[in-house]
Scaffold this motif. Structure first.
Motif, mmCIF file in Angstrom:
data_model
loop_
_atom_site.group_PDB
_atom_site.id
_atom_site.type_symbol
_atom_site.label_atom_id
_atom_site.label_comp_id
_atom_site.label_asym_id
_atom_site.label_seq_id
_atom_site.Cartn_x
_atom_site.Cartn_y
_atom_site.Cartn_z
ATOM 1 N N ARG B 104 -12.933 16.403 -13.059
ATOM 2 C CA ARG B 104 -13.082 14.886 -12.889
ATOM 3 C C ARG B 104 -11.949 13.924 -12.171
ATOM 4 N N THR B 169 -11.003 10.918 -14.748
ATOM 5 C CA THR B 169 -11.599 9.714 -15.175
ATOM 6 C C THR B 169 -12.924 10.025 -15.691
ATOM 7 N N PRO B 170 -13.631 9.335 -16.723
ATOM 8 C CA PRO B 170 -14.830 9.607 -17.300
ATOM 9 C C PRO B 170 -15.821 9.319 -16.228
ATOM 10 N N GLU B 171 -16.952 10.057 -16.289
ATOM 11 C CA GLU B 171 -18.096 9.866 -15.541
ATOM 12 C C GLU B 171 -18.877 8.372 -15.585
ATOM 13 N N SER B 422 -18.904 1.182 -19.771
ATOM 14 C CA SER B 422 -17.492 1.735 -19.962
ATOM 15 C C SER B 422 -16.728 0.603 -20.550
ATOM 16 N N SER B 458 -9.517 6.941 -19.630
ATOM 17 C CA SER B 458 -9.426 8.247 -19.182
ATOM 18 C C SER B 458 -9.984 9.398 -20.135
ATOM 19 N N ALA B 459 -10.712 9.031 -21.086
ATOM 20 C CA ALA B 459 -11.290 9.824 -21.903
ATOM 21 C C ALA B 459 -12.579 10.394 -21.268
ATOM 22 N N VAL B 460 -12.324 11.903 -20.876
ATOM 23 C CA VAL B 460 -13.451 12.375 -20.073
ATOM 24 C C VAL B 460 -14.496 13.088 -20.916
ATOM 25 N N THR B 461 -14.168 13.649 -22.148
ATOM 26 C CA THR B 461 -15.100 14.308 -22.841
ATOM 27 C C THR B 461 -15.942 13.336 -23.810
ATOM 28 N N PRO B 462 -17.087 13.790 -23.976
ATOM 29 C CA PRO B 462 -17.701 12.941 -25.102
ATOM 30 C C PRO B 462 -17.110 12.591 -26.409
ATOM 31 N N ARG B 465 -13.914 10.352 -25.851
ATOM 32 C CA ARG B 465 -14.613 8.906 -25.568
ATOM 33 C C ARG B 465 -14.843 8.230 -26.949
#
Lengths: 295, 516
Positions: B104, B169-171, B422, B458-462, B465
């Motif tokens: 990511r 970076t989170p999707e 976001s 910047s929290a990529v994983t669920p 997040r």
């Protein structure tokens, strides 16, 4: 200089005023309004800012004229709103007269360069439409009752100044004025004690006209959101609020509108009555010497 | 037959009166007949495939500098589209496909084969130029903060561009950025040029624009979706006053009234189609740079004295939903539990006010004549019950905005845009920035807030997040300078024949599937 007059002659303007029924109706109406405004906290059934009721109720036993969009009693707000209108009316007329009359008196009596400067100042004010001048002043000074009175009053200065000047010019060379000078009265003394009382007639009429105009301008500025700040009740502000709820509560906008119309009607009738009283049958008011002591 | 001079004069007078009456009658009847002739309610002399919309909003054409212009979506294609139902499912638009790097840390975007209105092809170089502009806060106010995660953009080939991120970076954040990123030819991507003339590849081209009068858009025959848009022509007519706009709509002069106030809803509902757009949020802001709201406990006290249900009912006419801070109910960070735990409670507000030991008076700025005045009056009345005096100072709009941007207002109610999917985009607004430009904190932006926004971005994983959004909620509620009141959906009134008008999640009008 003033001279004594008989009580009968002194009361003649009052008799002429009371002979006009519409003027008497206007005076009584204004008196009622003043009483309502002065004793509003005692007369109004509810606190005008209390949001205790259900919103947009129609007239009922509990709320005689219904409630507004925030559940406030419309009748109580109308009664308290009379204060804003009367303060604006009286205050603006006093500011206008307080500045305009001395200016016109100086210009008319002293003439020459004083007249030229004073009238150019007046021309400057006249160059800007009254409502625009008031708007600009409110934007610069900020909203609030005092600023509102100042803004409307300053817009009324030119009328007072010009009227006083013309009236002064009409009598400054009259015998009684010359006599006062000849007897040793100073310029200031002559202006204040001899000239001013004899030009008061048209000024009083202008005062009432200005007050009437001020009621409308105050409502207009408050309607635009630049007058009396919320939550203080004002008829113009109520009209502005009511505009949004005409569909839900048609009577809401009717009552403040009626109050405005009636107040302006009363002031207009009083003005007309005063005109009759002062002119005494058709002569130009400035040529008469009846109010405030005759010669 | 002979006539006397008197008869002649009388006749002449009669003839004159008759002629005058006929002329007056004709003048009166002409518009009535014309109105009757339009019959079907098409308004505005509409032909098939053309609609006329009325608006009070002033327009410009630079998508980097606006998030309030209703027409922007018509001129530009964005990299992806979101549906209007708030689900944030991306569909290819300017980008045909995209692929995230496994870490990511970058994304590779393949552009659709398309052309701008000028006829020039859309290329990767245009995207690279656009990204550069978006990274400059002075040249791209709307896009600067959302682009903050982008380190660089590289044109791989004419239709492929790679974005490298500063950190993983989170999707959702990248997709939100793609949704907001317009395709513009590099040579035209200059504020001075876009101010007066759009330069996109969207469904409509500019036909005519007369400032404050009318804007005419014609169908773009080269639009990437061959069968769209359905309309041949759309005309916007400008009105200076909302009441004049609604009157024009009711009289049939226009086919739709865009972005009208809630107060018109009840009156129009039975006769016309009402469309609610995604809208924005109404937020009560307290300025922490000056007294009395430099006192956190006082801010928390006021936050508990906002009766959202009453404001929704009495000011919004029941339209919208309550929010507790600048997150729409469709946001993944929206947690309705806060509406209970930190909702309207005058006892709690009173207790906090006592604890604060601060001033008992403040002044709220507001634009005169707006519904915000009534909102503030409700807050004012409730605060009065706990011994806090809130003075309302209505101002003319320009003075209000000057004071707002100069941090001179003690408090106010203002709109905030949707933060999409976001939550870190909350930091876009002037009152919500994490930098010294924040108008409610200046150089004293709470470090916890800065950290929470950074963590959300910047929290990529669920799982990460979820944790980051909870932390962001906590700090927003604790610092209590931006108190959510309600969503404020945009409102459109349309004649029956106009269908398919929607707004995207940013509240921009989407006319691609509109029929008329």
């Amino acid at each position: 200089m003033t001279t004594a007059t008989s009580p009968r002659r002194r009361l003649a303007p009052l008799r002429r005023f009371t002979r006009s029924r519409s003027a008497v109706v206007g005076a009584v109406g204004l008196l009622v309004l003043v009483v309502l405004a002065v004793f509003a906290p005692l007369i109004a059934p509810f606190d005008p800012t209390a949001q205790d009721g259900e919103p947009l109720l129609g007239p009922s036993g509990a709320n005689l004229l219904g409630t507004d969009q925030l559940g406030r009693d419309i009748l109580s707000r109308l009664i308290h709103g009379a204060r804003a209108s009367l303060i604006a009316a009286g205050g603006a007329a006093m500011v206008g007269a307080g500045i305009g009359v001395p200016l016109g008196l100086l210009a008319g009596y002293l003439g020459r360069w004083v007249d030229a400067i004073a009238m150019r100042l007046v021309d400057l004010l006249l160059a800007v439409p009254g409502i625009l001048l008031a708007l600009v002043m409110i934007v610069v000074l900020g909203p609030g009752r005092l600023n509102l009175v100042l803004a409307i009053g300053i817009g009324a200065v030119p009328e007072f100044a010009r009227l006083t000047r013309v009236a002064t010019l009409g009598i400054r060379d009259r015998d009684f004025v010359l006599a006062a000078r000849g007897m040793g009265a100073s310029t200031a003394d002559t202006m204040v004690r001899t000239v001013l009382p004899n030009v008061l007639g048209p000024i009083v009429i202008q005062f009432v006209i200005t007050a009437s105009m001020a009621v409308v301008v105050e409502a207009g500025l408050t309607f635009l959101g630049l007058g009396t700040p919320p939550p203080a009740p004002s008829w113009g502000g109520m009209l502005q609020d009511a505009r949004s709820y005409l569909y839900q509560s048609p009577s809401y906008g009717l009552f403040p509108g009626l109050c405005l119309v009636l107040t302006v009607f009363c002031l207009d009738r009083i003005g007309r009555g005063l005109q009759l009283a002062v002119s005494g049958g058709g002569q130009h008011p400035a040529t008469r010497v009846s109010i405030g002591g005759a010669v | 037959m002979t006539m006397s001079p008197i008869q002649s004069r009388i006749l002449a007078r009669r003839t004159f009166l008759r002629t005058g009456l006929l002329a007056a009658g004709a003048l009166t009847a002409a518009p009535l007949l014309a109105a009757c002739g339009s019959g079907s309610g098409t308004g505005g002399g509409a032909t098939a495939g053309k609609i006329t919309l009325g608006t009070t909003k002033i327009m410009q054409f630079d998508p980097y500098l606006t998030n309030t212009d209703i027409h922007i979506h018509a001129f530009y294609t964005y990299l992806v589209d979101y549906p209007s139902d708030g689900t944030y499912e991306p569909t290819p638009a300017g980008a045909e496909k995209w692929e995230f790097a496994p870490d990511r840390g970058s994304i590779t975007i393949t552009l659709r084969e398309a052309t701008f209105h000028s006829g020039a092809p859309v290329t990767a170089a245009d995207v690279v130029a656009g990204v550069k502009r978006a990274q400059d806060p002075d040249a791209a106010f709307t896009l600067a903060q959302p682009t903050a995660f982008v380190a660089s953009a590289t044109a791989v080939d004419t239709r492929t561009v790679r974005l490298d991120f500063k950190r993983p970076t989170p999707e959702p954040l990248v997709l939100d950025w793609m949704f907001a990123f317009p395709l513009i030819p590099a040579a035209s991507n200059i504020p001075a040029k876009l101010e007066r003339e759009p330069a996109g590849s969207g469904p409509f081209r500019l036909e005519e624009y007369r400032r404050d009068q009318r804007l005419v858009m014609r169908k773009n025959p080269d639009y990437y979706e061959a069968d769209k848009p359905f309309l041949d022509e759309v005309e916007y007519r400008f009105y200076t006053d909302e009441d004049a706009l609604v009157a024009a709509f009711e009289s049939g002069s226009v086919d739709g009234a865009a972005y009208i106030g809630f107060r018109h809803a009840d009156r129009l509902r039975d006769r016309f189609t009402l469309v609610e757009g995604s809208g924005r949020m109404s937020i009560f802001f307290m300025n922490a740079t000056i007294p009395p709201f430099d006192n956190k406990l006082l801010r928390q006290a006021v936050a508990r004295a906002i009766d959202r249900d009453r404001i929704l009912k009495q000011v919004n006419f029941g339209i919208g939903d309550p929010v507790y801070t600048a997150f729409m109910p469709s946001s993944p960070a929206f947690d309705p539990a806060y509406l209970d735990s930190h909702g309207f409670d005058l006892d709690a507000a009173g207790a906090l006010l006592e604890q604060s030991g601060g001033a008992r008076k403040a002044v709220a700025g507001v634009v005169s004549g707006t519904p915000d005045v009534s909102t503030l009056e409700i807050i004012q009345a409730d605060l009065k019950k706990i011994g806090f005096e809130l003075e309302i100072a209505p101002q003319e709009e320009a003075s209000y905005l000057d004071a707002l941007f100069a941090s001179k207002l003690e408090c106010c109610a203002a709109a905030q845009p949707n933060n999409l999917q976001s939550p870190s985009l909350i930091a876009r607004g002037r009152q919500m920035l994490t930098t010294e430009e924040n108008t409610t904190f200046r150089d004293k932006v709470p470090p916890a807030y800065v950290d929470a926004v950074a963590a959300a971005a910047s929290a990529v994983t669920p799982e990460a997040r979820k944790t980051a959004y909870a932390a962001l909620n906590d700090v927003l509620v604790d610092e209590a300078w931006a108190i959510g009141i309600s969503t404020t959906p945009s409102l459109f009134a349309l004649v029956e024949r106009v269908t398919g008008l929607v707004t995207d999640p940013r509240d921009f009008v989407d006319l691609t599937e509109t029929k008329g």
